[in-house]
Design a protein around this motif. Structure first.
Motif, short mmCIF file in Angstrom:
data_model
loop_
_atom_site.label_atom_id
_atom_site.label_comp_id
_atom_site.label_asym_id
_atom_site.label_seq_id
_atom_site.Cartn_x
_atom_site.Cartn_y
_atom_site.Cartn_z
N GLU A 9 0.82 -1.21 0.00
CA GLU A 9 0.00 0.00 0.00
C GLU A 9 0.86 1.26 0.00
N LEU A 10 1.97 1.21 0.74
CA LEU A 10 2.83 2.39 0.86
C LEU A 10 3.83 2.51 -0.28
N GLY A 11 3.80 1.53 -1.23
CA GLY A 11 4.67 1.60 -2.38
C GLY A 11 6.14 1.52 -2.04
N LEU A 12 6.50 0.72 -1.02
CA LEU A 12 7.89 0.60 -0.61
C LEU A 12 8.66 -0.28 -1.59
N GLU A 13 9.78 0.22 -2.07
CA GLU A 13 10.62 -0.54 -2.98
C GLU A 13 11.96 -0.83 -2.30
N GLY A 14 12.45 -2.02 -2.52
CA GLY A 14 13.74 -2.39 -1.93
C GLY A 14 13.68 -2.71 -0.45
N SER A 15 12.44 -2.78 0.13
CA SER A 15 12.34 -3.13 1.54
C SER A 15 12.50 -4.64 1.70
N ARG A 16 12.60 -5.05 2.92
CA ARG A 16 12.82 -6.47 3.22
C ARG A 16 11.67 -7.30 2.68
N GLN A 17 11.98 -8.33 1.89
CA GLN A 17 10.96 -9.19 1.30
C GLN A 17 10.36 -10.11 2.36
N ILE A 18 9.03 -10.21 2.34
CA ILE A 18 8.30 -11.06 3.29
C ILE A 18 7.49 -12.07 2.50
N GLN A 19 7.53 -13.33 2.90
CA GLN A 19 6.79 -14.39 2.22
C GLN A 19 5.93 -15.15 3.23
N LEU A 20 4.76 -15.61 2.75
CA LEU A 20 3.88 -16.40 3.63
C LEU A 20 4.56 -17.69 4.09
N THR A 21 5.43 -18.24 3.25
CA THR A 21 6.08 -19.52 3.58
C THR A 21 7.21 -19.37 4.60
N ASP A 22 7.55 -18.13 4.98
CA ASP A 22 8.65 -17.93 5.94
C ASP A 22 8.39 -18.62 7.27
N VAL A 23 7.10 -18.80 7.63
CA VAL A 23 6.80 -19.40 8.94
C VAL A 23 7.29 -20.83 9.04
N TYR A 24 7.45 -21.49 7.90
CA TYR A 24 7.87 -22.90 7.95
C TYR A 24 9.35 -23.07 8.23
N LYS A 25 10.10 -21.96 8.29
CA LYS A 25 11.53 -22.06 8.60
C LYS A 25 11.78 -22.23 10.10
N PHE A 26 10.74 -22.02 10.92
CA PHE A 26 10.93 -22.01 12.36
C PHE A 26 10.18 -23.16 13.01
N LYS A 27 10.66 -23.51 14.19
CA LYS A 27 10.08 -24.67 14.89
C LYS A 27 9.32 -24.28 16.15
#
Length: 535
Positions: free
Chosen positions: A380-398
């Motif tokens: 919404e804020l049109g941020l470019e080059g910010s840290r990429q966030i993915q829905l699948t990131d949660v599966y990296k943690f236990k």
């Protein structure tokens, strides 16, 4: 206490009024006296009285010119004109300018006390009319039909097809909307210091309707659409302006008027969000959501404010995302940049998940909803080059503890990008404003409103950030630039003083000389002679 200005070029008149009248005894507080209308109008950029008592004949700006300017910008301020001219044409002009009283000088102390008593009685009656909650509660039963209000809510919040919009507008007798529209959303901050009965809920219902009544009067006068949402917010729909700048300026003025009246007469406050302009009735939900986003910045800037989406997000994108209350709260705090608050929210969220003992799949689903909210905010804020966030990131943690740490780090990175983006946009607009001032300083009628239209910012927010970035108000900065240009001309040209005055934006050479002496500590002639001797 009602606040009063005295404006008269005769110092003896000003001193006489100050000393012979016990202002507080009559319910007034004298907060300033000025020698001409221009001085009073400049001060009103920062301090607005309830009543102005002004002479009609003054240099630079007379009483009728002051009354015209006040009527345009501060319609709620009462004007009382004192004059030695007993002529019908002055009275006619004063009536056209909505002057409250037109009184012949000399006026005695007894007559002034009678006048103050009359003015106070009139103002008390207006305040009483707005605070008569029992009368407002009676009007509540005769308000707009619920069916019409629900239609407007569906139109603005959810959106409708063109055919249904046309049909319903005709059914309810509503005038068609012009091609350019804008949505404004008002939300009550709190009900002030008054005691509220919570057993029946009637007190809050009456007070909410009192606020609605203020907006309704304005909506009827300005031919706007008004409705209440199920969340008890007040929504106004604007149309009818051909240019975006005019539409934004009109919405800012009306929002400020409504905010002032509720604060002044109802003794509680509202915050108002002004959304992005749109081109058709089908796009009203986009403007509505951007108005809600503007309203979210109340967390950062405080209550009792008019907040425009243009002040915070240069080019906001509009997408329809359904979020839970928690998700929306998180997105709002992320936008404000309050790291401590957002970390506390994440901690409470994870603690709730632990306490619920929900299955793993359920916990991951809740966390993915949080990630989706963050993704939506960055987009919404049109941020470019910010840290990429993915829905699948949660599966990296236990563990939930690992996810909590990752969420805090991710959110901190997003908030840093938001703050950098917002500061860059604001700084760019301030630089644009400074360039505009330095290019147009010679224009005598240059105003704060002209400048705000140029940079597409509301006057209240622009004044705040301009002072923060330059250390000066708009008037102070413009005056300093003009005086510096005048000094250069005095040093390096042989132009006459009235020519220099015109070159730096002052049509009145006498007023220019007064300002120059105030700025430089000497008259233009003394400055030129002194520089010539030093050279």
């Amino acid at each position: 206490m009602y606040k009063v200005f005295i404006v008269d070029d005769e110092a003896v008149v000003r001193d006489g009024l100050k000393k012979t009248i016990n202002w507080q005894e009559h319910g007034f507080e004298l907060i300033g006296d000025y020698a001409n209308g221009r001085e009073a109008l400049d001060v009103m950029e920062h301090m607005v009285p309830d009543v102005i008592i002004s002479d009609i004949s003054m240099p630079f700006m007379d009483g009728l010119e002051l009354a015209a300017a006040v009527s345009r910008k501060y319609p709620y301020v009462k004007m009382i004109i004192l004059t030695g001219f007993d002529e019908f044409e002055y009275a006619q002009q004063a009536i056209r300018l909505k002057v409250s009283d037109f009184i012949l000088k000399p006026i005695t102390a007894h007559e002034m006390r009678d006048l103050l008593h009359k003015v106070k009685r009139e103002m008390d009656e207006v305040a009483q009319q707005h605070e008569d909650l029992s009368r407002l509660y009676h009007q509540l039963k005769q308000s707009l039909p619920l069916l019409k209000e629900r239609f407007l809510e569906r139109l603005v919040v959810n959106g409708l097809r063109t055919s249904e919009i046309d049909e319903r507008f005709q059914y309810f007798g509503l005038a068609p909307l012009s091609p350019l529209q804008l949505v404004m959303v008002a939300d009550i901050d709190d009900f002030g210091t008054r005691t509220i009965r919570t057993d029946t809920g009637h007190d809050t219902e009456i007070l909410r309707y009192a606020a609605f009544n203020v907006f309704e009067e304005i909506a009827i006068r300005e031919n706007l659409l008004l409705f209440r949402t199920r969340e008890e917010r007040l929504v106004l729909v604007f149309s009818g302006e051909a240019e975006e700048s005019a539409l934004y300026e009109r919405s800012y003025q009306i929002a400020e008027e409504a905010r002032f009246y509720i604060d002044k007469f109802l003794k509680f406050t509202v915050s108002i969000g002004v959304g992005q302009a749109c081109r058709s009735a089908e796009e009203l939900p986009l403007s509505y959501r951007s108005a809600l986003s503007a309203l979210d910045y109340r967390f950062l800037l405080g209550k009792n404010r008019v907040l425009s989406i243009l002040d915070f997000e240069g080019r906001p994108a509009f997408e329809n995302h359904s979020r839970s209350d928690w998700d929306r709260q998180l997105a709002s705090v992320v936008k404000t940049g309050s790291v401590q608050e957002v970390h506390q929210l994440i901690h409470e969220f994870v603690a709730d998940l632990k306490e619920s003992m929900a299955p793993l799949d359920s916990c991951l689903l809740h966390i993915q909803k949080v990630i989706l909210s963050l993704m939506n905010t960055t987009r919404e804020l049109g941020l470019e080059g910010s840290r990429q966030i993915q829905l699948t990131d949660v599966y990296k943690f236990k563990t939930l503890d690992e996810i909590e740490v990752w969420l805090e780090e991710t959110v901190s990175s997003v908030m840093t990008s938001i703050a950098d983006n917002r500061n860059h946009y604001t700084l760019t607009q301030i630089r644009k404003a400074v360039e505009y001032i330095e290019t147009h300083y010679a224009e005598e009628k240059m105003s704060l409103q002209d400048l705000c239209r140029h940079v597409l910012m509301s006057t209240s927010y622009f004044s705040l950030v301009f002072k923060q970035h330059t250390g000066e108000t708009f008037v102070e900065y413009l005056t300093r630039i003009r005086m510096e240009k005048a000094k250069e001309m005095l040093q390096h040209t042989t132009m006459k003083f009235y020519e220099i005055a015109g070159k730096v934006g002052y049509g009145d050479p006498n007023y220019f000389s007064i300002l120059f002496k105030k700025h430089a500590g000497m008259t233009p002639r003394e400055y030129r002679d002194r520089h010539a001797k030093e050279s």
